[in-house]
Design a protein around this motif. Structure first.
Motif, mmCIF file in Angstrom:
data_model
loop_
_atom_site.group_PDB
_atom_site.id
_atom_site.type_symbol
_atom_site.label_atom_id
_atom_site.label_comp_id
_atom_site.label_asym_id
_atom_site.label_seq_id
_atom_site.Cartn_x
_atom_site.Cartn_y
_atom_site.Cartn_z
ATOM 1 N N LEU A 1 11.430 15.029 47.091
ATOM 2 C CA LEU A 1 10.627 14.452 46.401
ATOM 3 C C LEU A 1 11.784 13.982 44.532
ATOM 4 C CD1 LEU A 1 8.228 14.875 44.299
ATOM 5 C CD2 LEU A 1 8.671 16.772 43.035
ATOM 6 N N TYR A 2 12.914 14.468 44.544
ATOM 7 C CA TYR A 2 13.843 13.748 44.171
ATOM 8 C C TYR A 2 14.113 12.324 44.466
ATOM 9 C CZ TYR A 2 17.789 13.084 41.165
ATOM 10 O OH TYR A 2 19.275 12.728 39.854
ATOM 11 N N GLN A 3 13.843 12.217 45.753
ATOM 12 C CA GLN A 3 14.837 10.878 46.642
ATOM 13 C C GLN A 3 13.693 9.897 46.004
ATOM 14 O OE1 GLN A 3 17.011 11.906 50.113
ATOM 15 N NE2 GLN A 3 16.547 9.548 50.423
ATOM 16 N N LEU A 4 12.360 10.377 46.620
ATOM 17 C CA LEU A 4 11.339 9.712 46.039
ATOM 18 C C LEU A 4 11.242 9.325 44.698
ATOM 19 C CD1 LEU A 4 9.073 11.387 49.075
ATOM 20 C CD2 LEU A 4 9.647 8.970 48.741
ATOM 21 N N SER A 5 11.385 9.914 43.824
ATOM 22 C CA SER A 5 10.951 9.642 42.988
ATOM 23 C C SER A 5 12.192 8.958 41.786
ATOM 24 C CB SER A 5 10.687 11.018 41.543
ATOM 25 O OG SER A 5 9.803 12.047 42.420
ATOM 26 N N ASN A 6 13.176 8.880 42.988
ATOM 27 C CA ASN A 6 14.615 8.327 41.853
ATOM 28 C C ASN A 6 14.849 7.203 42.992
ATOM 29 O OD1 ASN A 6 15.202 9.519 39.414
ATOM 30 N ND2 ASN A 6 15.076 10.941 40.705
ATOM 31 N N ASP A 7 14.004 6.487 43.460
ATOM 32 C CA ASP A 7 14.163 4.828 44.001
ATOM 33 C C ASP A 7 15.242 5.286 44.561
ATOM 34 O OD1 ASP A 7 14.561 2.223 41.393
ATOM 35 O OD2 ASP A 7 12.923 3.902 43.129
ATOM 36 N N GLY A 8 15.166 6.128 46.102
ATOM 37 C CA GLY A 8 16.130 6.822 47.177
ATOM 38 C C GLY A 8 17.753 7.431 46.654
ATOM 39 N N LEU A 9 17.607 7.655 45.701
ATOM 40 C CA LEU A 9 19.301 8.525 44.828
ATOM 41 C C LEU A 9 19.215 9.745 45.956
ATOM 42 C CD1 LEU A 9 21.654 7.617 42.748
ATOM 43 C CD2 LEU A 9 19.638 9.100 41.644
ATOM 44 N N GLN A 10 20.203 9.379 46.413
ATOM 45 C CA GLN A 10 20.196 10.537 47.137
ATOM 46 C C GLN A 10 21.472 11.762 46.668
ATOM 47 O OE1 GLN A 10 21.052 11.443 51.735
ATOM 48 N NE2 GLN A 10 19.862 9.172 51.730
ATOM 49 N N LEU A 11 21.406 12.558 46.604
ATOM 50 C CA LEU A 11 22.210 13.577 45.839
ATOM 51 C C LEU A 11 23.282 14.515 46.495
ATOM 52 C CD1 LEU A 11 19.228 16.699 44.530
ATOM 53 C CD2 LEU A 11 21.363 15.061 43.456
ATOM 54 N N SER A 12 24.228 14.809 46.364
ATOM 55 C CA SER A 12 25.502 14.582 46.696
ATOM 56 C C SER A 12 25.430 16.340 46.863
ATOM 57 C CB SER A 12 26.331 15.041 45.963
ATOM 58 O OG SER A 12 26.375 15.541 44.532
#
Lengths: 307, 203
Positions: free
Chosen positions: B66-77
């Motif tokens: 969800l985080y990825q989808l909400s933040n333009d594909g930003l991947q968490l480290s």
């Protein structure tokens, strides 16, 4: 809560009550698959802080374990506010990490002057001359450093907020308070604290000039707290963690007043290591942080038994 | 009762878990997959009762997506994912704790750290970054093997060899029979299964 209609206690219904309540308790007891331990003794760890003249040493161990098993060796969490205040945390590791996050957030809020929740803005109104919020902010930004007493009160407050379901952490807050001693014949000590900024009758303002010599001495501040933030201050040493009892004994026998920084490192290190040798839940490396007035903080690795 | 093993090497992480789903004296299934993919470069190996295992790993993996989808594909480290996971465990600790012990392994691209990282988490929300780790009774048998064999700069084959050694040791000395183990690797090519005792897809 399940409420039973009141019945005359007969033997069979009494047994029924008994079994039912015991049954309620069993799942809670079985919940933890590990041994039923005091949460403060689950992950291990100990801290000892000692004072010398114008300096403080805090020794922390490096064992992170799960009961008798050692998981990883990494030094205990020590928060560094600035070069004159340190906060060491020991206890249930999950709560240590949660509390250190909370504390750091509060420090950030203070640094950025976001006075939320604690009413810092209103406390400045006690000053007669400068009673506006903006003036207090400018006072804060001038010093930009929190005194150890304030840090200790903040930590105590954070812990007491969770009075009913406490963080199982026993922090130690140590620091050096600046004392500016101006030698003008007799010498006049006044502590330059933020809390005392409303004392307007200071001799320093009378500019005598020529023979004035301002010496900054540092008064050590040591404070250990329990899980709900009860502060216990000492001028000599404070201990926390699983080896607390041994540490108190060792420190009491080895400490003496007015230790120089080199002596303090020896005394604190030796007291810490002797207590650790006897404790199975602490050890696996020790780090000693020496805070000297005007010089900053030095990290010294001590070698100790790995068991 | 569950066994979860993780070894970090130069270029990734190996995660292994046993495949049995058992309670008390009964084994429900022996082809369970306890290692969930969280993101294209991280995986979470969980041990605990099946209900919390599935609930927790699904919750975490879906929230990370969800985080990825909400933040333009930003991947968490990996570090961020591990701390997020710990935060969830910490919040739940005083409400309704998850009785799960996890190992989170991930690979960060060279612009981040360029190597694999392994995080050990217990059910009391304690987080620790480790080079190798075990959860469960296996730690009593396997940690000393890994203490002896692990060094800095291993390659994938050496890391898998260490994991194999641990599994052999459990077969010989651990009282519970855990016939099947699933071994996954997390590296620059993503999360993939190296080998398994029984196909998790067999139902």
């Amino acid at each position: 809560m399940i409420i039973y209609p009141f019945r005359k206690p007969s033997s069979s219904s009494f047994l029924f009550f008994l079994f039912f309540f015991v049954f309620q308790l069993l799942p809670i007891l079985v919940l933890c698959q590990q041994q039923q331990q005091d949460p403060l003794h689950l992950h291990g760890g100990s801290i000892l802080a000692m004072s010398g003249s114008n300096c403080i040493a805090m020794a922390v161990d490096s064992r992170f374990g799960s009961g008798p098993q050692m998981i990883h060796t990494c030094p205990r969490t020590v928060l560094l506010l600035h070069s004159r205040v340190m906060v060491g945390l020991v206890g249930l590791e999950g709560d240590v990490q949660s509390l250190s996050h909370e504390f750091s957030v509060q420090m950030e809020n203070l640094k950025l002057r976001r006075f939320l929740g604690f009413g810092f803005a209103s406390s400045s109104s006690s000053s007669s001359s400068s009673s506006s919020t903006s003036s207090y902010s400018s006072q804060w930004s001038k010093t930009t450093s929190m005194t150890p007493k304030s840090a200790s009160c903040l930590m105590s407050h954070l812990l007491y907020q969770r009075r009913t379901a406490p963080y199982y952490v026993e922090p130690i807050v140590v620091g050096l308070e600046e004392i500016k001693a101006t030698c003008r014949g007799q010498g006049n000590d006044h502590i330059s604290n933020d809390s005392n900024h409303y004392n307007d009758d200071d001799d320093d303002d009378k500019g005598d000039g020529d023979d004035q010599e301002t010496m900054i001495r540092y008064k050590p501040f040591l404070c250990a707290q329990d899980v709900i933030g009860a502060q216990s201050k000492s001028h000599a040493f404070v201990c926390s963690g699983v080896a607390k009892k041994s540490l108190y004994g060792c420190a009491e026998s080895l400490w003496r007043p007015n230790l120089s920084s080199k002596e303090l490192v020896q005394v604190c290190g030796k007291a810490f290591l002797s207590a650790l040798e006897r404790d199975c839940l602490s050890g696996y490396g020790a780090v000693l942080y020496l805070m000297e007035g005007g010089k900053g903080i030095q990290e010294i690795q001590l070698s100790c038994r790995n068991d | 009762m569950d066994t979860v093993i993780g070894v970090q090497y130069e270029g990734g992480v190996i995660l292994a878990a046993d495949q049995s789903n058992a309670r008390s004296i009964l084994t429900y299934q022996s082809n369970l997959d306890k290692i969930t993919k969280l993101s294209p470069s991280s995986a979470l190996a969980v041990s605990g009762p099946n209900s919390d295992l599935v609930n927790f790993s699904e919750y975490i993996s879906k929230n990370i997506s969800l985080y990825q989808l909400s933040n333009d594909g930003l991947q968490l480290s990996t570090h961020a994912q591990a701390n997020y996971c710990r935060g969830e465990l910490a919040t739940a600790l005083r409400k309704g704790p998850y009785q799960v012990n996890c190992l989170l392994g991930g690979y960060d691209a060279p612009s981040g750290k360029g190597k694999g990282s392994l995080y050990w988490m217990d059910n009391y929300a304690a987080l620790s970054k480790v080079n190798y780790g075990c959860q469960g009774y296996a730690s009593n048998f396997c940690l000393s093997i890994m203490d002896r064999d692990w060094t800095e700069g291993l390659d994938q084959d050496q890391a898998v060899a260490i994991v194999d050694k641990c599994i052999r040791e459990l077969e010989v000395r651990f009282v519970m029979s855990q016939p099947n183990f699933i071994v996954k690797v997390v590296d620059k090519d993503g999360v993939r299964t190296l080998k398994f005792g029984a196909d998790p897809a067999d139902n």
